[in-house]
Design a protein around this motif. Structure first.
Motif, PDB file in Angstrom:
ATOM      1  N   PHE A 147      46.186  30.470  33.388  1.00  0.00           N
ATOM      2  CA  PHE A 147      46.159  31.441  32.585  1.00  0.00           C
ATOM      3  C   PHE A 147      46.600  31.015  31.252  1.00  0.00           C
ATOM      4  CE2 PHE A 147      47.568  35.120  29.991  1.00  0.00           C
ATOM      5  CZ  PHE A 147      46.756  36.135  30.255  1.00  0.00           C
ATOM      6  N   ARG A 148      47.807  30.258  31.014  1.00  0.00           N
ATOM      7  CA  ARG A 148      48.063  29.492  29.652  1.00  0.00           C
ATOM      8  C   ARG A 148      47.047  28.624  29.242  1.00  0.00           C
ATOM      9  NH1 ARG A 148      53.049  29.053  26.638  1.00  0.00           N
ATOM     10  NH2 ARG A 148      52.797  27.001  25.698  1.00  0.00           N
ATOM     11  N   ALA A 149      46.588  27.682  30.247  1.00  0.00           N
ATOM     12  CA  ALA A 149      45.683  26.744  29.916  1.00  0.00           C
ATOM     13  C   ALA A 149      44.426  27.254  29.097  1.00  0.00           C
ATOM     14  CB  ALA A 149      45.323  25.951  30.995  1.00  0.00           C
ATOM     15  N   LEU A 150      44.075  28.286  29.531  1.00  0.00           N
ATOM     16  CA  LEU A 150      42.749  29.037  29.250  1.00  0.00           C
ATOM     17  C   LEU A 150      42.969  29.681  28.128  1.00  0.00           C
ATOM     18  CD1 LEU A 150      40.931  30.080  32.453  1.00  0.00           C
ATOM     19  CD2 LEU A 150      39.976  28.423  30.892  1.00  0.00           C
ATOM     20  N   PHE A 151      43.933  30.599  28.098  1.00  0.00           N
ATOM     21  CA  PHE A 151      43.828  31.639  26.968  1.00  0.00           C
ATOM     22  C   PHE A 151      44.958  31.249  25.908  1.00  0.00           C
ATOM     23  CE2 PHE A 151      42.499  33.997  30.791  1.00  0.00           C
ATOM     24  CZ  PHE A 151      41.642  34.685  30.268  1.00  0.00           C
ATOM     25  N   GLY A 175      41.558  28.844  37.284  1.00  0.00           N
ATOM     26  CA  GLY A 175      40.898  28.716  36.095  1.00  0.00           C
ATOM     27  C   GLY A 175      39.327  29.111  36.008  1.00  0.00           C
ATOM     28  N   VAL A 176      38.711  28.894  37.303  1.00  0.00           N
ATOM     29  CA  VAL A 176      37.206  29.221  37.444  1.00  0.00           C
ATOM     30  C   VAL A 176      37.044  30.893  37.283  1.00  0.00           C
ATOM     31  CG1 VAL A 176      35.439  29.562  39.262  1.00  0.00           C
ATOM     32  CG2 VAL A 176      36.361  27.498  38.544  1.00  0.00           C
ATOM     33  N   GLN A 177      38.170  31.693  38.322  1.00  0.00           N
ATOM     34  CA  GLN A 177      37.883  32.899  38.218  1.00  0.00           C
ATOM     35  C   GLN A 177      38.525  33.726  36.975  1.00  0.00           C
ATOM     36  OE1 GLN A 177      39.057  34.969  41.930  1.00  0.00           O
ATOM     37  NE2 GLN A 177      40.059  33.248  42.640  1.00  0.00           N
ATOM     38  N   PHE A 178      39.495  33.232  36.389  1.00  0.00           N
ATOM     39  CA  PHE A 178      39.672  33.823  35.044  1.00  0.00           C
ATOM     40  C   PHE A 178      38.550  33.518  34.043  1.00  0.00           C
ATOM     41  CE2 PHE A 178      44.624  32.833  35.724  1.00  0.00           C
ATOM     42  CZ  PHE A 178      44.687  33.869  36.648  1.00  0.00           C
ATOM     43  N   ALA A 179      38.281  32.312  34.075  1.00  0.00           N
ATOM     44  CA  ALA A 179      37.168  31.897  32.906  1.00  0.00           C
ATOM     45  C   ALA A 179      35.902  32.884  33.062  1.00  0.00           C
ATOM     46  CB  ALA A 179      36.666  30.459  32.971  1.00  0.00           C
ATOM     47  N   LEU A 180      35.448  33.035  34.448  1.00  0.00           N
ATOM     48  CA  LEU A 180      34.386  33.841  34.730  1.00  0.00           C
ATOM     49  C   LEU A 180      34.472  35.238  34.451  1.00  0.00           C
ATOM     50  CD1 LEU A 180      33.406  32.569  38.245  1.00  0.00           C
ATOM     51  CD2 LEU A 180      31.936  32.459  36.237  1.00  0.00           C
ATOM     52  N   SER A 181      35.717  35.702  34.428  1.00  0.00           N
ATOM     53  CA  SER A 181      35.987  37.021  34.089  1.00  0.00           C
ATOM     54  C   SER A 181      35.950  37.506  32.493  1.00  0.00           C
ATOM     55  CB  SER A 181      37.366  37.638  34.444  1.00  0.00           C
ATOM     56  OG  SER A 181      38.533  36.709  33.756  1.00  0.00           O
ATOM     57  N   GLU A 285      56.437  35.497  29.119  1.00  0.00           N
ATOM     58  CA  GLU A 285      55.221  36.008  28.205  1.00  0.00           C
ATOM     59  C   GLU A 285      53.896  35.850  28.962  1.00  0.00           C
ATOM     60  OE1 GLU A 285      53.371  37.391  24.159  1.00  0.00           O
ATOM     61  OE2 GLU A 285      54.725  35.629  24.183  1.00  0.00           O
ATOM     62  N   ASP A 286      53.716  34.588  29.245  1.00  0.00           N
ATOM     63  CA  ASP A 286      52.439  34.255  29.906  1.00  0.00           C
ATOM     64  C   ASP A 286      52.485  34.730  31.534  1.00  0.00           C
ATOM     65  OD1 ASP A 286      51.496  32.496  27.649  1.00  0.00           O
ATOM     66  OD2 ASP A 286      52.938  31.014  28.465  1.00  0.00           O
ATOM     67  N   PHE A 287      53.533  34.628  31.759  1.00  0.00           N
ATOM     68  CA  PHE A 287      53.553  35.182  33.342  1.00  0.00           C
ATOM     69  C   PHE A 287      53.360  36.623  33.527  1.00  0.00           C
ATOM     70  CE2 PHE A 287      55.204  36.248  37.537  1.00  0.00           C
ATOM     71  CZ  PHE A 287      55.033  35.003  38.496  1.00  0.00           C
ATOM     72  N   TYR A 293      46.698  40.825  33.765  1.00  0.00           N
ATOM     73  CA  TYR A 293      45.216  40.562  33.987  1.00  0.00           C
ATOM     74  C   TYR A 293      44.809  40.378  35.174  1.00  0.00           C
ATOM     75  CZ  TYR A 293      41.235  37.744  32.089  1.00  0.00           C
ATOM     76  OH  TYR A 293      39.894  37.844  31.863  1.00  0.00           O
ATOM     77  N   VAL A 294      45.423  39.704  36.167  1.00  0.00           N
ATOM     78  CA  VAL A 294      44.977  39.652  37.618  1.00  0.00           C
ATOM     79  C   VAL A 294      45.127  41.065  38.041  1.00  0.00           C
ATOM     80  CG1 VAL A 294      45.935  39.090  39.943  1.00  0.00           C
ATOM     81  CG2 VAL A 294      45.830  37.453  37.968  1.00  0.00           C
ATOM     82  N   THR A 295      46.086  41.921  37.741  1.00  0.00           N
ATOM     83  CA  THR A 295      45.738  43.462  38.379  1.00  0.00           C
ATOM     84  C   THR A 295      44.648  44.178  37.654  1.00  0.00           C
ATOM     85  OG1 THR A 295      48.168  43.160  38.617  1.00  0.00           O
ATOM     86  CG2 THR A 295      47.180  45.332  38.543  1.00  0.00           C
ATOM     87  N   LYS A 296      44.427  44.160  36.327  1.00  0.00           N
ATOM     88  CA  LYS A 296      43.281  44.698  35.913  1.00  0.00           C
ATOM     89  C   LYS A 296      41.976  44.543  36.300  1.00  0.00           C
ATOM     90  CE  LYS A 296      41.450  45.460  31.290  1.00  0.00           C
ATOM     91  NZ  LYS A 296      41.515  45.418  29.762  1.00  0.00           N
ATOM     92  N   ASN A 297      41.868  42.806  36.404  1.00  0.00           N
ATOM     93  CA  ASN A 297      40.770  42.386  36.870  1.00  0.00           C
ATOM     94  C   ASN A 297      40.500  42.004  38.253  1.00  0.00           C
ATOM     95  OD1 ASN A 297      39.105  41.493  34.203  1.00  0.00           O
ATOM     96  ND2 ASN A 297      41.243  41.204  33.877  1.00  0.00           N
ATOM     97  N   LYS A 298      41.421  42.466  39.002  1.00  0.00           N
ATOM     98  CA  LYS A 298      41.380  42.620  40.676  1.00  0.00           C
ATOM     99  C   LYS A 298      41.078  41.215  41.052  1.00  0.00           C
ATOM    100  CE  LYS A 298      42.722  46.886  41.395  1.00  0.00           C
ATOM    101  NZ  LYS A 298      43.016  47.128  40.128  1.00  0.00           N
ATOM    102  N   ILE A 299      41.533  40.111  40.340  1.00  0.00           N
ATOM    103  CA  ILE A 299      41.430  38.659  40.799  1.00  0.00           C
ATOM    104  C   ILE A 299      42.283  38.534  41.895  1.00  0.00           C
ATOM    105  CG2 ILE A 299      41.969  36.292  40.193  1.00  0.00           C
ATOM    106  CD1 ILE A 299      41.095  37.128  37.194  1.00  0.00           C
ATOM    107  N   THR A 300      41.506  37.887  42.975  1.00  0.00           N
ATOM    108  CA  THR A 300      42.164  37.478  44.306  1.00  0.00           C
ATOM    109  C   THR A 300      42.080  35.931  44.352  1.00  0.00           C
ATOM    110  OG1 THR A 300      41.262  39.741  45.162  1.00  0.00           O
ATOM    111  CG2 THR A 300      42.144  37.913  46.828  1.00  0.00           C
TER     112      THR A 300
END
Length: 334
Positions: A147-151, A175-181, A285-287, A293-300
Motif C-alpha cells: 500500500f505504501r509503495a504504490l500510493f 501490489g497487483v490487487q491494489f493497483a488493479l483496484s 497512518e499507512d496501516f 482501503y482493503v475493507t472498502k474494496n473487499k480485497i482478499t
C-alpha cells in the motif's frame, strides 16, 4: 504455550517448543492467535541472514486472533474482539522515513508464531469482516508494504501502466490487487508460467518470464514501457527495470533479495528523469489507510497453502523453495 522459535544450533534453524509469556503489561492485550502467516524475513532468520538475530525469539510478524485479556489501562471492551496486529512499532515522528529504533515483530522481539501473543493495545485493529482468519493473518506486513509503495511512494494513478515484479510473493500479490483496484493497467513478471497465468486470472493485462533474455524487448513492444514499477529483487535486474521504465517513470524498491547491483545504466536514468524510490513497510497512518482501503474494496489476500502448527517446518520449507503464489499460512487454533 506452544511456539516456534529461532534455534540456529539445530539443522532446521527453528524449534517447536513451550514458552511462558511474561506478566501482561498495563498497556498491553493478550491475543489467542487463530492464524499466522509467514514472510520472507522469517525464512531469512532461519537461514541466519537477518540482522540482530537472537535464538529463542518467537518468529512471525503476521497474525489474526481474539483478544482474551487486557491490561489495566486498556478498555475492557476489547475483550473477545476479533483483531489483526500491526507488526511494526516505533516508526517515529517523520512520516517519510522510519526512525532508527523502528521494529518489526518476530525479531528481535517475540512474534506471532505462537498460541498467544502480547502486544501494546495501539498495535491492534479490528479484523475486516469480509476476511476469514487465514486471510486476515495474511494481510498486515505485505499489505501495508504494498500500500505504501504504490500510493505514498509510487503515487499511482488510474492512467498508469504498472509492472509488479516477482509475482507470487506476498507483497507482489497485494501490489497487483491494489493497483488493479485503481483502474491502472497492470503487468507482472515471474519465472513461473503458472504464476503468470494466476496473475492474468486476477485481471492483469500481461505477464513476462524474466528468465527469457528478451523479456524487456517484448515488454516494450507490447506496452511502450511502464509508468510505475514495484520491485523487491534489485541486483543485476536493475538495468532491465530502468530499460522498461517510461521517461519520468517511478521505480519503487521494497527489497533487494538479489543483492546490490554491480552497476547500472546511469545515463538512461538521468536522461529519462526516472525516479528510484525506496520503501520499508509503512507507518501507523499507512496501516490504517490500508485497512480502510482493503475493507472498502473487499480485497482478499491470495492464500497459497495452510499448514497446522505441528507442520510448521513444512511451511518454512515451502517458503524456502519459493514456489508459493500468495501467502503461506500457519493455522494456530480452530
Amino acid at each position: 504455550m506452544k511456539a516456534i522459535v529461532l534455534n540456529r544450533t539445530l539443522p532446521e534453524g527453528i524449534e517447536f517448543t513451550d514458552l511462558t509469556l511474561p506478566k501482561l503489561g498495563s498497556d498491553e492485550v493478550k491475543i489467542k492467535v487463530k492464524s499466522a502467516a509467514l514472510n520472507h524475513r522469517d525464512e531469512w532468520c532461519r537461514q541466519g541472514k537477518y540482522a540482530n538475530l537472537h535464538d529463542g525469539i518467537i518468529l512471525g510478524s503476521d497474525a489474526s486472533g481474539i483478544v482474551v485479556e487486557v491490561g489495566k489501562e486498556v478498555d475492557p471492551d476489547w475483550i473477545e474482539k476479533e483483531v489483526i496486529i500491526n507488526p511494526a512499532s516505533d516508526w517515529g515522528e517523520n512520516s517519510n522515513v522510519q526512525a532508527k529504533n523502528f521494529k518489526i515483530m518476530g525479531m528481535p522481539e517475540h512474534g506471532t508464531l505462537a498460541e498467544y501473543v502480547q502486544v501494546k493495545s495501539d498495535r491492534i485493529h479490528l479484523k475486516p469482516d469480509h476476511l476469514n482468519w487465514d486471510e486476515a493473518a495474511a494481510l498486515p506486513l505485505g499489505g501495508v508494504t504494498a500500500f505504501r509503495a504504490l500510493f505514498r511512494q509510487g503515487n499511482i494513478h488510474a492512467s498508469d501502466q504498472v509492472l509488479i515484479t516477482g509475482f507470487g510473493g506476498g507483497v507482489a500479490q497485494f501490489g497487483v490487487q491494489f493497483a488493479l483496484s485503481t483502474g491502472a493497467k497492470v503487468y507482472i513478471n515471474s519465472s513461473s508460467e503458472e504464476k503468470i497465468q494466476k496473475g492474468l486470472g486476477l485481471g492483469c493485462s500481461g505477464g513476462f518470464n524474466y528468465n527469457d533474455e528478451s523479456w524487456t524487448e517484448k515488454a516494450i513492444s507490447q506496452t511502450g514501457g511502464f509508468d510505475l514499477i514495484l520491485d523487491s529483487a534489485m541486483g543485476e535486474t536493475l538495468n532491465n527495470l530502468i530499460k522498461v521504465t517510461k521517461p519520468a517513470g517511478r521505480v519503487v524498491f521494497y527489497g533487494a533479495t538479489r543483492g546490490n547491483p554491480t552497476g547500472f545504466d546511469g545515463r538512461r536514468l538521468f536522461w529519462n528523469q526516472i525516479k528510484m524510490i525506496g520503501n520499508t513497510m509503512g507507518n501507523d497512518e499507512d496501516f490504517g489507510n490500508m485497512l480502510e482501503y482493503v475493507t472498502k474494496n473487499k480485497i482478499t489476500p491470495l492464500i497459497d497453502q495452510v499448514f497446522d502448527l505441528d507442520n510448521s517446518l513444512e511451511a518454512f520449507e515451502r517458503m524456502k523453495e519459493g514456489k508459493q503464489t500468495g501467502k503461506i499460512v500457519i493455522r494456530i487454533s480452530q
